[in-house]
Design a protein around this motif. Structure first.
Motif, PDB file in Angstrom:
ATOM      1  N   VAL A 477       0.848  -1.199   0.000  1.00 55.31           N
ATOM      2  CA  VAL A 477       0.000   0.000   0.000  1.00 55.31           C
ATOM      3  C   VAL A 477       0.885   1.252   0.000  1.00 55.31           C
ATOM      4  N   GLU A 478       0.584   2.168  -0.899  1.00 54.85           N
ATOM      5  CA  GLU A 478       1.288   3.454  -0.948  1.00 54.85           C
ATOM      6  C   GLU A 478       0.247   4.540  -0.684  1.00 54.85           C
ATOM      7  N   ASN A 479       0.259   5.070   0.534  1.00 55.19           N
ATOM      8  CA  ASN A 479      -0.797   6.000   0.952  1.00 55.19           C
ATOM      9  C   ASN A 479      -0.829   7.295   0.152  1.00 55.19           C
ATOM     10  N   VAL A 480       0.297   7.696  -0.422  1.00 57.23           N
ATOM     11  CA  VAL A 480       0.320   8.960  -1.179  1.00 57.23           C
ATOM     12  C   VAL A 480      -0.228   8.790  -2.592  1.00 57.23           C
ATOM     13  N   PHE A 481      -0.460   7.562  -3.040  1.00 61.48           N
ATOM     14  CA  PHE A 481      -0.998   7.327  -4.385  1.00 61.48           C
ATOM     15  C   PHE A 481      -2.499   7.559  -4.385  1.00 61.48           C
TER      16      PHE A 481
END
Length: 491
Positions: A477-481
């Motif tokens: 998971v990449e929260n800034v995407f």
């Protein structure tokens, strides 16, 4: 009915709200770092002449070259004609301009989107009562002054104040309807001084120089917005109140009694619920009191306004319900055009009406509501498809273009791809990568919602692809995407 003008000033921006019948009717915003250019006069430099388009690009010192069409070149018009007509051809632009030429131009439209500013060589300088036209010699009267005797009296007054060798003409503005001879004389002297300064600068400044900047928004309020219906002008900044007082003493003395310094504890815009109105003006949906609603969609080509009955069922029958909704919508549309500063082509999709009487009544109500608009516009009759076309002169960016920018997730489309669509895109990309490279493992970096979709509903398809390419696939998971953004890492 009286109008109130509210002026909210901060170091970074000036905001003006016009209140009429207890509701916000107009909003104007001018930011210190990006003041509008309309009315500014420049010494431009011709960058490129395009004979095929009968236009030229002019460098006036902005990021993008400005645009000048042959119809906006005063010298292109035949002598004895105030403007172009279909029977009188214009002089070709290649005979008037050449690359590198210095030319005095005025901005008539601000840059909008990817389009540069629109220019004209016909200079006009606005005062409170009059507009000065240095290249013209006639005296025009605003069309809003309808009384013929009054029009002739104003023309005689202005002619009597002009010098024998006066170069240039004037347009008498609506504000001059009840003006005294002294008011007109003061305005003429101000306009003469302004043009004299511009002429001197044009001879000494290098190309791409600003020769004259239009008044700031707060000053334009005193010059252009105030009329006999205006009861007060409230300013929440003492410094700017004093500045406007000084400006008013010189140019608009009749406005001074209406100018007030607001000193209340609550912010001025909060007091009149203007902040809430700004938020509503940025939305697509506008609710009507009856339960109906409008949907407003703004694109680069045009703006569409769709009218819906919603939950309104108060009419005696269905036709009556439609008629009453359209009548209410006509008033709301006129207000929204001013509030949002919508310009260009505007298509109104009113609810279909069978009765010609109802259609005529709705059009009459729309034209009556639009009569208060200070911007030039025209309204068509109902088309064969039941649409009404409105054209409203566009000079400055709309409210949404000033306050908003395209969504980074959807690039201004107004919608994003679903998580499932992104999952399938990733699966196809994984298959392409597996055919070209031979890593130990593939790692998918995506937003939380896309990773959740892979772990739940699309887990079987992800496992099947892993088995097919013979490589492990991990998720991160990449929260800034945002939802449409992803990356595939070869481990």
């Amino acid at each position: 009915m009286s109008e109130n003008l509210l002026i909210n000033v901060t170091p970074q921006e000036t905001r003006v709200a016009l209140i009429f019948q207890g509701a916000v009717q107009e909003l104007h915003i001018e930011r210190t770092l990006s003041r509008g250019l309309v009315g500014n006069i420049y010494l431009g430099k011709v960058v490129r002449v395009l004979p095929g388009m009968q236009s030229a690009f002019i460098d006036i010192g902005l990021e993008r070259a400005a645009f000048l069409h042959v119809a906006d070149i005063w010298d292109a018009r035949p002598q004895g004609h105030e403007g172009n007509s279909n029977n009188v051809p214009l002089t070709p632009i290649e005979k008037l301009l050449y690359d590198g030429q210095a030319v005095t131009v005025q901005v008539v439209k601000d840059p909008i989107g990817t389009k540069g500013a629109r220019l004209s060589t016909q200079i006009s300088i606005a005062g409170r009562m009059l507009v000065f036209l240095p290249q013209d010699s006639h005296i025009g009267i605003s069309q809003r002054i309808e009384n013929e005797e009054e029009r002739e009296a104003l023309r005689t007054k202005v002619q009597g104040l002009m010098l024998e060798d006066e170069k240039g003409g004037f347009i008498v503005r609506t504000m001059a309807e009840d003006a005294s001879e002294e008011d007109l004389r003061t305005d003429i002297e101000y306009l003469r001084r302004t043009w004299s300064t511009i002429s001197k600068l044009a001879k000494t400044k290098p190309p791409c120089s600003l020769l004259h900047q239009d008044l700031n928004l707060a000053q334009r309020v005193l010059r252009d917005f105030v009329n006999e219906e205006t009861s007060s002008i409230q300013v929440d900044s003492r410094e700017n109140f004093l500045m406007l007082q000084e400006f008013g003493r010189t140019y608009t003395p009749s406005v001074l009694p209406k100018l007030q310094h607001y000193t209340g504890e609550r912010p001025l815009f909060d007091l009149y619920s203007v902040e809430e109105e700004i938020e509503r003006a940025l939305g697509r949906r506008v609710n009507l009191k009856s339960g109906g609603y409008l949907i407003i969609d703004q694109t680069e080509a045009m703006t569409t306004i769709d009218v819906n009955t919603g939950s309104f069922v108060a009419g005696r029958n269905f036709d009556d319900t439609i008629f009453k909704t359209n009548l209410e919508a006509a008033l709301a549309i006129a207000r929204q055009l001013r509030l949002r500063n919508l310009g260009g082509i505007i298509i109104l999709d009113l609810i279909d009406m069978e009765s010609q009487e109802h259609k005529d009544a709705v059009l009459a109500e729309l034209n009556k509501a639009l009569a208060r608009d200070r911007t030039k516009l025209s309204v068509s009759t109902f088309s064969a498809l039941g649409l009404v076309e409105v054209t409203r002169k566009r000079t400055r960016e709309s409210l949404s273009h000033v306050l908003c920018e395209p969504c980074p997730a959807c690039s201004g489309k107004g919608q994003v791809k679903t998580a499932r669509t992104i999952c399938y895109e990733i699966l196809r990309e994984l298959l392409r990568e597996a055919k070209q490279f031979n890593p130990r493992e593939f790692r998918i970096m995506a937003s939380q919602v896309v990773v959740d979709m892979f772990l739940e509903e699309e887990s079987q398809h992800l496992a099947m692809l892993g088995d097919f390419i013979g490589k492990p696939i991990s998720l991160q998971v990449e929260n800034v995407f945002h939802q449409e953004q992803y990356d595939i890492i070869l481990m």
